[in-house]
Design an enzyme around this catalytic site. Sequence first.
Site, PDB file in Angstrom:
ATOM      1  N   ASP A  49       0.829  -1.205   0.000  1.00 50.52           N
ATOM      2  CA  ASP A  49       0.000   0.000   0.000  1.00 50.52           C
ATOM      3  C   ASP A  49       0.867   1.261   0.000  1.00 50.52           C
ATOM      4  OD1 ASP A  49       0.886  -0.018   2.610  1.00 50.52           O
ATOM      5  OD2 ASP A  49      -1.096  -0.223   3.515  1.00 50.52           O
ATOM      6  N   ASP A  88      -0.771  -6.596  -0.520  1.00 47.47           N
ATOM      7  CA  ASP A  88      -1.036  -5.946   0.762  1.00 47.47           C
ATOM      8  C   ASP A  88      -2.540  -5.795   0.979  1.00 47.47           C
ATOM      9  OD1 ASP A  88       0.164  -5.007   3.023  1.00 47.47           O
ATOM     10  OD2 ASP A  88       1.080  -3.256   2.078  1.00 47.47           O
ATOM     11  N   LYS A 118      -0.717  -9.765   2.997  1.00 46.17           N
ATOM     12  CA  LYS A 118      -0.067  -9.248   4.206  1.00 46.17           C
ATOM     13  C   LYS A 118      -1.007  -8.279   4.911  1.00 46.17           C
ATOM     14  CE  LYS A 118       2.932  -5.825   4.122  1.00 46.17           C
ATOM     15  NZ  LYS A 118       2.368  -4.890   5.141  1.00 46.17           N
ATOM     16  N   GLU A 120      -1.359  -5.722   8.708  1.00 42.06           N
ATOM     17  CA  GLU A 120      -0.670  -5.106   9.831  1.00 42.06           C
ATOM     18  C   GLU A 120      -1.372  -5.429  11.141  1.00 42.06           C
ATOM     19  OE1 GLU A 120      -0.226  -0.920   9.151  1.00 42.06           O
ATOM     20  OE2 GLU A 120       0.843  -1.189   7.257  1.00 42.06           O
ATOM     21  N   GLU A 187       9.107  -3.753  11.067  1.00 37.67           N
ATOM     22  CA  GLU A 187       9.442  -2.445  10.513  1.00 37.67           C
ATOM     23  C   GLU A 187       9.838  -1.456  11.600  1.00 37.67           C
ATOM     24  OE1 GLU A 187       7.785   1.078   7.539  1.00 37.67           O
ATOM     25  OE2 GLU A 187       6.648  -0.788   7.753  1.00 37.67           O
TER      26      GLU A 187
END
Length: 287
Positions: A49, A88, A118, A120, A187
């Site tokens: 993204d 994403d 993926k 978050e 990250e």
Amino acid sequence: MNPNKKKMTVPDFKKFKAEGRKFTFVTAYDYTMASIINDSETEVILVGDSMAMVVLGRNSTVGVTVDDIIHHTAPVVLGAPQTFVIGDMPFGSYNVSVAQAIESANRILMETNCDAVKLEGGKDMAPAVESMVKAGISVVGHIGLTPQTSVSFGGFKVQGKRAEAARQLLDEAAALEDAGCFAIVLEAIPAPLAAAITARVSVPTIGIGAGADCDGQVLVLHDMLGLYSEFTPRFVKRYAELGTLMEQAVRDYAEEVRSGAFPTPAHSFSMDEEERARLEDRLRETE
């Protein structure tokens, strides 16, 4: 095509970790870039993204939609048949309910033919991850700095610098592993913390601003090639300055057009002399 390249599979991720083999991710958002990456030794492409900033000109990743991800992931898959492709999951596509997460992931997988998705988040996302994995969806986790919710952290800042926050990230990684993630992106966290997480989970970690002890690394292609200059994170290494080269190439083109140096006969199409004479006769007839 790369004659020596074999596409990774989900089981290969754990195999690479067990063998101590480092692997690399880069982002891509279109067919041409994906084709170039496919010819390299890079094993994984993430259609991130991050397109919000480096492709769409926005100031954050929030606002990217599932349709955007599908639009950009489908040509990447076509351009990189020997490369593992991850799509994403954008903000708002999985945080309402488990059912929404499965539905969004199903769309991305079915409409692009990519290999995995993926998302978050850590413990809070573990129930969704577990249900997605049970539904046959391969999932990569992402903890530390999570750009979709970076506003709540006060912006793009390093996470886990204090012992308590570091302990929480260790727990977050364990929760994602238990839920079934086959890899976890770390990250913008301190290198010692990333090393500790990498040693404690059985699935590979992919670092971005997380030091050299992660099992793999990921960078945004536009950052590493010097194609995006609005913001360069500390953890980015520029391997080329293609933006400068492209700017100069366009300047040279514009100058040659204005001066008449381009196009030359070598860049033009000729006409048979007999046909040219006939054309001139026709033109005279119409005068």
